[in-house]
Design a protein around this motif. Structure first.
Motif, PDB file in Angstrom:
ATOM      1  N   GLN A  87       0.823  -1.209   0.000  1.00 20.88           N
ATOM      2  CA  GLN A  87       0.000   0.000   0.000  1.00 20.88           C
ATOM      3  C   GLN A  87       0.859   1.261   0.000  1.00 20.88           C
ATOM      4  OE1 GLN A  87      -2.576  -0.539   3.402  1.00 20.88           O
ATOM      5  NE2 GLN A  87      -4.170  -1.548   2.194  1.00 20.88           N
ATOM      6  N   ILE A  88       1.918   1.261   0.790  1.00 18.65           N
ATOM      7  CA  ILE A  88       2.809   2.426   0.837  1.00 18.65           C
ATOM      8  C   ILE A  88       3.475   2.642  -0.516  1.00 18.65           C
ATOM      9  CG2 ILE A  88       4.945   3.327   1.833  1.00 18.65           C
ATOM     10  CD1 ILE A  88       4.170   1.971   4.457  1.00 18.65           C
ATOM     11  N   ALA A  89       3.988   1.563  -1.099  1.00 19.95           N
ATOM     12  CA  ALA A  89       4.686   1.677  -2.383  1.00 19.95           C
ATOM     13  C   ALA A  89       3.754   2.168  -3.486  1.00 19.95           C
ATOM     14  CB  ALA A  89       5.295   0.331  -2.761  1.00 19.95           C
ATOM     15  N   LEU A  90       2.591   1.554  -3.588  1.00 21.25           N
ATOM     16  CA  LEU A  90       1.670   1.904  -4.669  1.00 21.25           C
ATOM     17  C   LEU A  90       1.066   3.290  -4.479  1.00 21.25           C
ATOM     18  CD1 LEU A  90      -0.157  -1.533  -5.130  1.00 21.25           C
ATOM     19  CD2 LEU A  90       1.589  -0.518  -6.606  1.00 21.25           C
ATOM     20  N   SER A  91       0.617   3.594  -3.263  1.00 16.04           N
ATOM     21  CA  SER A  91      -0.024   4.893  -3.029  1.00 16.04           C
ATOM     22  C   SER A  91       0.964   6.038  -3.197  1.00 16.04           C
ATOM     23  CB  SER A  91      -0.648   4.929  -1.629  1.00 16.04           C
ATOM     24  OG  SER A  91       0.338   4.730  -0.628  1.00 16.04           O
ATOM     25  N   ALA A  92       2.181   5.875  -2.680  1.00 17.19           N
ATOM     26  CA  ALA A  92       3.182   6.942  -2.798  1.00 17.19           C
ATOM     27  C   ALA A  92       3.569   7.163  -4.254  1.00 17.19           C
ATOM     28  CB  ALA A  92       4.414   6.595  -1.966  1.00 17.19           C
ATOM     29  N   THR A  93       3.819   6.086  -4.967  1.00 16.99           N
ATOM     30  CA  THR A  93       4.262   6.212  -6.359  1.00 16.99           C
ATOM     31  C   THR A  93       3.155   6.754  -7.255  1.00 16.99           C
ATOM     32  OG1 THR A  93       5.783   4.355  -6.065  1.00 16.99           O
ATOM     33  CG2 THR A  93       5.221   4.965  -8.320  1.00 16.99           C
ATOM     34  N   ILE A  94       1.976   6.185  -7.148  1.00 16.04           N
ATOM     35  CA  ILE A  94       0.870   6.609  -8.012  1.00 16.04           C
ATOM     36  C   ILE A  94       0.472   8.054  -7.726  1.00 16.04           C
ATOM     37  CG2 ILE A  94      -1.556   6.200  -8.572  1.00 16.04           C
ATOM     38  CD1 ILE A  94      -1.037   3.223  -8.132  1.00 16.04           C
ATOM     39  N   SER A  95       0.460   8.443  -6.456  1.00 18.79           N
ATOM     40  CA  SER A  95       0.084   9.819  -6.119  1.00 18.79           C
ATOM     41  C   SER A  95       1.079  10.825  -6.686  1.00 18.79           C
ATOM     42  CB  SER A  95      -0.030   9.979  -4.600  1.00 18.79           C
ATOM     43  OG  SER A  95       1.206   9.701  -3.967  1.00 18.79           O
ATOM     44  N   VAL A  96       2.376  10.492  -6.622  1.00 17.92           N
ATOM     45  CA  VAL A  96       3.387  11.392  -7.182  1.00 17.92           C
ATOM     46  C   VAL A  96       3.261  11.467  -8.699  1.00 17.92           C
ATOM     47  CG1 VAL A  96       5.859  11.749  -7.511  1.00 17.92           C
ATOM     48  CG2 VAL A  96       5.003  11.067  -5.279  1.00 17.92           C
ATOM     49  N   LEU A  97       3.024  10.336  -9.339  1.00 21.52           N
ATOM     50  CA  LEU A  97       2.881  10.320 -10.796  1.00 21.52           C
ATOM     51  C   LEU A  97       1.662  11.126 -11.245  1.00 21.52           C
ATOM     52  CD1 LEU A  97       3.709   6.567 -11.583  1.00 21.52           C
ATOM     53  CD2 LEU A  97       5.164   8.556 -11.966  1.00 21.52           C
ATOM     54  N   ILE A  98       0.546  10.967 -10.539  1.00 21.92           N
ATOM     55  CA  ILE A  98      -0.669  11.710 -10.894  1.00 21.92           C
ATOM     56  C   ILE A  98      -0.462  13.204 -10.672  1.00 21.92           C
ATOM     57  CG2 ILE A  98      -3.073  12.118 -10.242  1.00 21.92           C
ATOM     58  CD1 ILE A  98      -3.346   9.144  -9.685  1.00 21.92           C
ATOM     59  N   LEU A  99       0.160  13.556  -9.552  1.00 22.90           N
ATOM     60  CA  LEU A  99       0.414  14.967  -9.263  1.00 22.90           C
ATOM     61  C   LEU A  99       1.328  15.581 -10.318  1.00 22.90           C
ATOM     62  CD1 LEU A  99       0.035  17.341  -7.327  1.00 22.90           C
ATOM     63  CD2 LEU A  99       2.027  16.518  -6.041  1.00 22.90           C
ATOM     64  N   TYR A 100       2.339  14.834 -10.722  1.00 23.73           N
ATOM     65  CA  TYR A 100       3.248  15.323 -11.766  1.00 23.73           C
ATOM     66  C   TYR A 100       2.503  15.533 -13.084  1.00 23.73           C
ATOM     67  CZ  TYR A 100       6.884  15.195 -15.348  1.00 23.73           C
ATOM     68  OH  TYR A 100       7.670  15.470 -16.433  1.00 23.73           O
ATOM     69  N   LEU A 101       1.635  14.599 -13.427  1.00 28.43           N
ATOM     70  CA  LEU A 101       0.866  14.713 -14.664  1.00 28.43           C
ATOM     71  C   LEU A 101      -0.059  15.925 -14.626  1.00 28.43           C
ATOM     72  CD1 LEU A 101       0.043  13.511 -17.393  1.00 28.43           C
ATOM     73  CD2 LEU A 101      -1.638  12.111 -16.184  1.00 28.43           C
ATOM     74  N   LEU A 102      -0.752  16.118 -13.506  1.00 30.27           N
ATOM     75  CA  LEU A 102      -1.679  17.245 -13.389  1.00 30.27           C
ATOM     76  C   LEU A 102      -0.949  18.584 -13.465  1.00 30.27           C
ATOM     77  CD1 LEU A 102      -4.057  15.945 -10.555  1.00 30.27           C
ATOM     78  CD2 LEU A 102      -4.530  16.095 -13.010  1.00 30.27           C
ATOM     79  N   ILE A 103       0.164  18.693 -12.757  1.00 26.03           N
ATOM     80  CA  ILE A 103       0.907  19.953 -12.760  1.00 26.03           C
ATOM     81  C   ILE A 103       1.504  20.229 -14.135  1.00 26.03           C
ATOM     82  CG2 ILE A 103       2.983  21.078 -11.852  1.00 26.03           C
ATOM     83  CD1 ILE A 103       2.361  19.950  -9.150  1.00 26.03           C
ATOM     84  N   THR A 104       1.988  19.186 -14.793  1.00 26.66           N
ATOM     85  CA  THR A 104       2.566  19.366 -16.128  1.00 26.66           C
ATOM     86  C   THR A 104       1.513  19.838 -17.120  1.00 26.66           C
ATOM     87  OG1 THR A 104       4.220  17.639 -15.699  1.00 26.66           O
ATOM     88  CG2 THR A 104       3.808  18.229 -18.000  1.00 26.66           C
ATOM     89  N   VAL A 105       0.340  19.214 -17.083  1.00 21.02           N
ATOM     90  CA  VAL A 105      -0.745  19.616 -17.980  1.00 21.02           C
ATOM     91  C   VAL A 105      -1.208  21.036 -17.662  1.00 21.02           C
ATOM     92  CG1 VAL A 105      -3.135  19.144 -18.651  1.00 21.02           C
ATOM     93  CG2 VAL A 105      -1.514  17.254 -18.400  1.00 21.02           C
ATOM     94  N   TYR A 106      -1.343  21.346 -16.385  1.00 18.80           N
ATOM     95  CA  TYR A 106      -1.802  22.680 -15.984  1.00 18.80           C
ATOM     96  C   TYR A 106      -0.810  23.759 -16.419  1.00 18.80           C
ATOM     97  CZ  TYR A 106      -2.937  26.649 -12.994  1.00 18.80           C
ATOM     98  OH  TYR A 106      -3.225  27.902 -12.524  1.00 18.80           O
ATOM     99  N   ARG A 107       0.475  23.512 -16.161  1.00 16.04           N
ATOM    100  CA  ARG A 107       1.478  24.516 -16.510  1.00 16.04           C
ATOM    101  C   ARG A 107       1.650  24.635 -18.023  1.00 16.04           C
ATOM    102  NH1 ARG A 107       4.876  26.126 -12.403  1.00 16.04           N
ATOM    103  NH2 ARG A 107       6.619  26.449 -13.837  1.00 16.04           N
ATOM    104  N   GLY A 108       1.473  23.515 -18.728  1.00 13.42           N
ATOM    105  CA  GLY A 108       1.671  23.553 -20.169  1.00 13.42           C
ATOM    106  C   GLY A 108       0.495  24.126 -20.933  1.00 13.42           C
ATOM    107  N   PHE A 109      -0.737  23.705 -20.566  1.00 12.84           N
ATOM    108  CA  PHE A 109      -1.909  24.093 -21.348  1.00 12.84           C
ATOM    109  C   PHE A 109      -2.656  25.296 -20.760  1.00 12.84           C
ATOM    110  CE2 PHE A 109      -1.187  19.714 -22.599  1.00 12.84           C
ATOM    111  CZ  PHE A 109      -1.353  19.773 -23.978  1.00 12.84           C
ATOM    112  N   VAL A 110      -2.531  25.511 -19.455  1.00  6.91           N
ATOM    113  CA  VAL A 110      -3.227  26.644 -18.831  1.00  6.91           C
ATOM    114  C   VAL A 110      -2.302  27.852 -18.709  1.00  6.91           C
ATOM    115  CG1 VAL A 110      -4.467  27.454 -16.791  1.00  6.91           C
ATOM    116  CG2 VAL A 110      -4.766  25.092 -17.579  1.00  6.91           C
ATOM    117  N   LEU A 111      -1.120  27.631 -18.141  1.00  6.09           N
ATOM    118  CA  LEU A 111      -0.184  28.741 -17.957  1.00  6.09           C
ATOM    119  C   LEU A 111       0.684  28.981 -19.185  1.00  6.09           C
ATOM    120  CD1 LEU A 111       1.010  28.097 -14.282  1.00  6.09           C
ATOM    121  CD2 LEU A 111      -0.883  29.515 -15.093  1.00  6.09           C
ATOM    122  N   GLY A 112       0.754  27.988 -20.073  1.00 10.16           N
ATOM    123  CA  GLY A 112       1.556  28.151 -21.285  1.00 10.16           C
ATOM    124  C   GLY A 112       3.044  28.120 -21.044  1.00 10.16           C
ATOM    125  N   VAL A 113       3.484  27.397 -20.005  1.00 10.55           N
ATOM    126  CA  VAL A 113       4.910  27.294 -19.686  1.00 10.55           C
ATOM    127  C   VAL A 113       5.523  26.171 -20.509  1.00 10.55           C
ATOM    128  CG1 VAL A 113       6.608  26.874 -17.867  1.00 10.55           C
ATOM    129  CG2 VAL A 113       4.521  28.163 -17.366  1.00 10.55           C
TER     130      VAL A 113
END
Length: 319
Positions: A287-313
């Motif tokens: 549970q620790i391995a999967l939750s920690a890894t998946i949460s970081v991957l999802i957060l990275y994906l969301l921030i990348t999409v937000y900064r790229g398509f919303v902020l235009g970075v």
């Protein structure tokens, strides 16, 4: 393939990234499938640190798969005490992983000294030493010290060890001079994520490595992995140091150069965890391995999409 479909830079880049992503997934699946133990630890080590590069169009994907194959095989071989216990498949795969190190980034060759930490290798060396006469042992010890002294003398002639060690200390261990280098040297998650995410991931990984009780490692293996990790650290530092004749602290060596060798620290952390008796249930472990890894991957994906398509970075290493 992308050029065949449509000869544009964008299409070719997309297909290059998709191909490398597929190559990474297939290669890592094969590596993890061959590994007998430490699955969740390997999953954390190789998923999060490499997440920005697994779809890179560069050769980084091949480089990371190379060190992953070598590192996991090193831990696998550490469970054997004699060469006779290895199968032909083990021999072939081990030689294959070693040869791959010479086909990728030069600094990955610094992983090879870890092989001296294998019980089957240092055991043979110790047995050979024990069977010698007292006089032969003295000659061997004196010769070893002379070789070490000669190597240090050569390094000193070229780099001046006093200045070299001073800059290394100021870069990473002197709070007054290291600035942000003390943080970036151990930055595993991507730079566009908050530092708190990196701390969270590091804590989870260390907890899992400490609680890893499915495999027992000899002290020689522990030392071999730690020495190889620090050799890589110092070796890469030396490569950058040569480019700074003024011998001032520099920021070039970041965590992305070091995280590939985290797998070599697994024996040390597992050995330490067994000494202090860290225990985690198998369910909590996964549970620790999967939750920690998946949460970081999802957060990275969301921030990348937000900064790229919303902020235009424009995506880069630092954003």
């Amino acid at each position: 393939m992308g050029r065949f479909i449509y000869p544009s830079y964008g299409i070719m880049l997309i297909f290059a990234r998709l191909f490398n992503l597929l190559f990474f997934i297939c290669g890592m699946t094969w590596i993890l499938k061959r590994s007998k133990n430490n699955f969740y630890t390997y999953f954390m080590i190789f998923a999060v640190p490499f997440m920005q590069k697994i779809a890179s169009p560069s050769y980084d994907v091949f480089a990371f798969l190379t060190i992953a194959a070598f590192g996991t095989n090193f831990l696998y071989l550490s469970q054997f005490r004699r060469f006779s216990e290895l199968s032909k498949k083990d021999y072939s795969y081990s030689i294959f992983t070693i040869l791959l190190l010479f086909l990728t980034k030069r600094n990955y060759i610094f992983a090879m000294p870890a092989l001296l930490g294998l019980p089957m290798i240092y055991g043979c060396l110790l047995n050979f030493f024990r069977r010698r006469s007292v006089q032969s042992k003295r000659i061997m010890l004196i010769s070893s010290f002379l070789v070490i002294f000669f190597c240090l003398f050569i390094v000193h002639r070229f780099f001046n060890l006093k200045i070299l060690l001073h800059v290394f200390f100021d870069n990473y261990f002197n709070v007054a001079t290291m600035g942000g280098r003390g943080l970036t040297s151990f930055s595993v998650v991507q730079d566009n994520l908050p530092d708190l995410v990196n701390i969270f991931w590091i804590v989870c990984l260390c907890l899992l490595m400490l609680a890893e009780d499915s495999t027992t490692y000899e002290l020689g293996t522990v030392l071999g992995g730690v020495i190889a990790y620090f050799l890589n650290w110092f070796g890469i530092f030396l490569g950058f140091y040569i480019g700074y004749p003024e011998h001032l602290p520099f920021d070039d060596l970041t965590g992305r150069y070091l995280h590939a060798f985290l797998v070599l620290l697994v024996p040390f952390m597992a050995w330490l965890g067994q000494k202090i008796k860290v225990k985690i249930s198998e369910k909590s472990f996964s549970q620790i391995a999967l939750s920690a890894t998946i949460s970081v991957l999802i957060l990275y994906l969301l921030i990348t999409v937000y900064r790229g398509f919303v902020l235009g970075v424009t995506p880069a290493w630092k954003n």
